[in-house]
Design an enzyme around this catalytic site. Structure first.
Site, PDB file in Angstrom:
ATOM      1  N   TYR A  57      -4.741  -1.822  -3.791  1.00 55.84           N
ATOM      2  CA  TYR A  57      -6.014  -2.646  -3.573  1.00 55.84           C
ATOM      3  C   TYR A  57      -7.338  -2.162  -4.373  1.00 55.84           C
ATOM      4  CZ  TYR A  57      -2.708  -4.302  -0.269  1.00 55.84           C
ATOM      5  OH  TYR A  57      -1.618  -4.939   0.429  1.00 55.84           O
TER       6      TYR A  57
ATOM      7  N   CYS B  90     -25.690  -3.104  -8.366  1.00 53.94           N
ATOM      8  CA  CYS B  90     -27.103  -3.557  -7.738  1.00 53.94           C
ATOM      9  C   CYS B  90     -26.745  -4.109  -6.329  1.00 53.94           C
ATOM     10  CB  CYS B  90     -27.873  -4.390  -8.577  1.00 53.94           C
ATOM     11  SG  CYS B  90     -28.447  -3.705 -10.002  1.00 53.94           S
TER      12      CYS B  90
ATOM     13  N   ARG C 123     -13.131  -1.046  -1.792  1.00 48.41           N
ATOM     14  CA  ARG C 123     -12.502  -0.702  -0.347  1.00 48.41           C
ATOM     15  C   ARG C 123     -13.847  -0.286   0.447  1.00 48.41           C
ATOM     16  NH1 ARG C 123      -9.050   1.762   1.516  1.00 48.41           N
ATOM     17  NH2 ARG C 123      -8.231   0.255   2.792  1.00 48.41           N
TER      18      ARG C 123
ATOM     19  N   TYR D 127     -14.536  -2.869   3.361  1.00 49.74           N
ATOM     20  CA  TYR D 127     -14.093  -2.486   4.809  1.00 49.74           C
ATOM     21  C   TYR D 127     -14.849  -1.124   5.155  1.00 49.74           C
ATOM     22  CZ  TYR D 127     -10.307  -5.114   2.474  1.00 49.74           C
ATOM     23  OH  TYR D 127      -9.606  -5.795   1.669  1.00 49.74           O
TER      24      TYR D 127
ATOM     25  N   ARG E  46       0.641  -1.061  -0.037  1.00 42.78           N
ATOM     26  CA  ARG E  46      -0.008  -0.027   0.014  1.00 42.78           C
ATOM     27  C   ARG E  46       0.999   1.371   0.149  1.00 42.78           C
ATOM     28  NH1 ARG E  46      -5.154   0.080   2.547  1.00 42.78           N
ATOM     29  NH2 ARG E  46      -4.496  -1.817   3.662  1.00 42.78           N
TER      30      ARG E  46
HETATM   31  N1  LLP Z   1       3.114  -9.142   3.265  1.00 41.76           N
HETATM   32  C1  LLP Z   1       1.887  -9.926   3.597  1.00 41.76           C
HETATM   33  C2  LLP Z   1       2.075 -11.321   4.076  1.00 41.76           C
HETATM   34  C3  LLP Z   1       0.764  -9.437   3.391  1.00 41.76           C
HETATM   35  O1  LLP Z   1      -0.391 -10.148   3.613  1.00 41.76           O
HETATM   36  C4  LLP Z   1       0.346  -8.260   3.015  1.00 41.76           C
HETATM   37  C5  LLP Z   1      -0.988  -7.680   2.895  1.00 41.76           C
HETATM   38  C6  LLP Z   1       1.635  -7.201   2.795  1.00 41.76           C
HETATM   39  C7  LLP Z   1       2.715  -7.850   3.078  1.00 41.76           C
HETATM   40  C8  LLP Z   1       1.393  -5.916   2.479  1.00 41.76           C
HETATM   41  O2  LLP Z   1       0.801  -5.192   3.134  1.00 41.76           O
HETATM   42  P1  LLP Z   1       0.642  -3.541   2.891  1.00 41.76           P
HETATM   43  O3  LLP Z   1       1.887  -2.816   2.943  1.00 41.76           O
HETATM   44  O4  LLP Z   1       0.001  -3.534   1.427  1.00 41.76           O
HETATM   45  O5  LLP Z   1      -0.463  -3.082   3.999  1.00 41.76           O
HETATM   46  N2  LLP Z   1      -7.123  -5.160   0.634  1.00 41.76           N
HETATM   47  C9  LLP Z   1      -6.891  -4.733   1.770  1.00 41.76           C
HETATM   48  C10 LLP Z   1      -5.531  -4.939   2.313  1.00 41.76           C
HETATM   49  C11 LLP Z   1      -5.170  -6.487   2.331  1.00 41.76           C
HETATM   50  C12 LLP Z   1      -3.723  -6.537   2.706  1.00 41.76           C
HETATM   51  C13 LLP Z   1      -3.508  -8.095   2.652  1.00 41.76           C
HETATM   52  N3  LLP Z   1      -1.925  -8.437   3.021  1.00 41.76           N
HETATM   53  C14 LLP Z   1      -7.030  -3.114   1.656  1.00 41.76           C
HETATM   54  O6  LLP Z   1      -7.842  -2.853   0.565  1.00 41.76           O
HETATM   55  O7  LLP Z   1      -7.179  -2.481   2.783  1.00 41.76           O
END
Ligand code: LLP
Length: 428
Positions: free
Chosen positions: A384, A358, A328, A332, A288
């Protein structure tokens, strides 16, 4: 610094390019995603700089945004990748990520995915992150089958409650992720009993959208303490570990604030890992924080409607982007800032911005908006967004425009609605 600005005539620009002009460039008009590639590579540079002289790897979490132009740009700045499927692995390597800089996470990797991770490139990927004891004999069996030794890092569940939405907190004891710390001894013994497994490290990932560094630092401290114990034990028997993976999860400011910058997480983990030998590779897996703030979803207002709900006037603004384009808010309850593509001095009133899908959850939330509306930019949609998009309701996936150096550098065009119709009818 954000390259999203308003020019003197009131038009919203990204990298100095007016978004209005991009609507003309988008192959199917609105809705479309537009990304600022230069700011994304800046994020990687800043995180890498925060490591100073320590050996490190910024393994970008491909799931956040898997677009080829983004992967190529990040790889060119020395980023590795954190992948969670065979397809993400193939994609990362095809986009120029060095296999030796790829880690592979996931609780249920398939045999053919393991085979590919073990055999890709000269010598497979940097590390398969085992998320359970049960996975170890499976990895050993696949390594035997493909005639390689598998480098394995154990992903521990440090039982630390991250302060974030429960759907994306992963480090607590009720999450399906990782190996409980109590089982670490058993996992080490089991790994040691399989000559096909080379144990290279330990890691953790406690969750996503962390807005402070405290819990992350706590997890880092736990992992480092265990790492030192395991390393000492293995060293006394002629082995040893060579990497620690601190995970990702660095939050961004969606408008409600985020005190910690990505580099602050790196500083926090460095503070908690001073006891590590200097040559140990420090891995982080940010997704992210690299891409979210540098992507917009541009959408057009289709029409407006007014209703009377429990004696209350309600104003609805229906846009042509929906939950299928950006999930999102529906999944969420996430709230994304919305900017007018052209500023307006007209009086504003409260309006619910909703999509055409819908489902009642196809609702971006309540915003103060002028009566006359045309183009809107939904902000912080770089992570995402597209990767979680779908063709629900027969809506095509949105096109993606990529800006570099103040110009459109690349455009990705997914299959059209007409192609969707054809594909839904054709059976084999
Ligand atoms: N490493 C692992 C093992 C993970 O499961 C994830 C994210 C990351 C790294 C990366 O995390 P980040 O730096 O992006 O926070 N769809 C959700 C977020 C799901 C995150 C899943 N795992 C959203 O839109 O907020």
């Amino acid at each position: 610094v954000s390259r999203l600005q308003r020019d003197s005539s009131g038009g919203l620009t990204l990298q100095g390019v007016p978004l209005e002009a991009l609507v003309e460039r988008a192959p199917r008009g609105t809705p479309f995603y537009v990304y600022d590639l230069d700011s994304m590579t800046d994020e990687v540079d800043a995180m890498r700089a925060a490591f100073g002289a320590e050996p490190h790897l910024v393994a970008y979490a491909v799931k956040a945004n898997s677009a080829g132009p983004i992967l190529r740009a990040l790889a060119s700045r020395g980023a590795g990748a954190d992948v969670v499927s065979g397809a993400e692995l193939e994609l990362a390597v095809a986009a120029g990520v060095v296999p030796g800089q790829i880690v592979y996470s996931g609780v249920a990797k398939l045999d053919d995915e393991l085979d590919r991770a073990l055999s890709i490139g000269w010598d497979g990927i940097l590390a398969l992150q085992a998320e359970s004891i049960e996975e170890l004999p499976r990895i050993a069996a696949r390594a035997r089958a493909v005639g390689r030794r598998g480098r394995v890092s154990l992903r521990l569940n440090p039982d630390i409650e991250a302060d974030t939405h429960s759907y994306i907190a992963t480090g607590h004891d009720e999450a399906k992720f990782g190996i409980p710390i109590e089982d670490l001894g058993d996992a080490i013994r089991l790994a040691g009993s399989h000559p096909e497994i080379e144990l290279v490290g330990l890691g953790s990932h406690i969750g996503s959208q962390l807005t402070t560094t405290e819990r992350y630092a706590e997890a880092a401290e736990t992992i480092v303490r265990r790492w030192l114990e395991v390393h000492a034990d293995l060293s006394s028997r002629g082995g040893g570990l060579r990497l620690v993976d601190f995970g990702g999860g660095f939050g961004i400011d969606y408008g409600a604030g985020c005190d910690a910058r990505p580099a602050d997480f790196v500083v926090a983990l460095r503070e908690r890992s001073r006891a590590l030998p200097p040559d140990v590779l420090r891995v982080v897996e940010p997704g992210r924080s690299v891409v979210a703030s540098h992507g917009l979803l541009v959408t057009r207002v289709v029409m407006q409607k007014r209703t009377l709900a429990r004696a209350e006037q309600r104003r609805w603004v229906m846009v042509d982007a929906g939950m299928n384009d950006l999930l999102r808010p529906a999944l969420y309850g996430a709230s994304h800032r919305i900017d007018l593509v052209r500023s307006s001095s007209a009086p504003r009133s409260a309006a619910r911005v909703v999509g055409p899908v819908c489902e009642s959850s196809d609702d971006f939330g309540s915003y103060d908006l002028p009566e006359q509306l045309d183009l809107l930019a939904i902000r912080d949609a770089g992570a995402y967004g597209f990767t979680m998009a779908s063709e629900y309701n027969g809506r095509p996936l949105p096109c993606e425009l990529f800006l570099r150096g103040g110009a459109v550098a690349e455009i990705l065009v997914p299959r059209s609605a007409a192609q969707w119709v054809a594909d839904r009818l054709r059976s084999r």
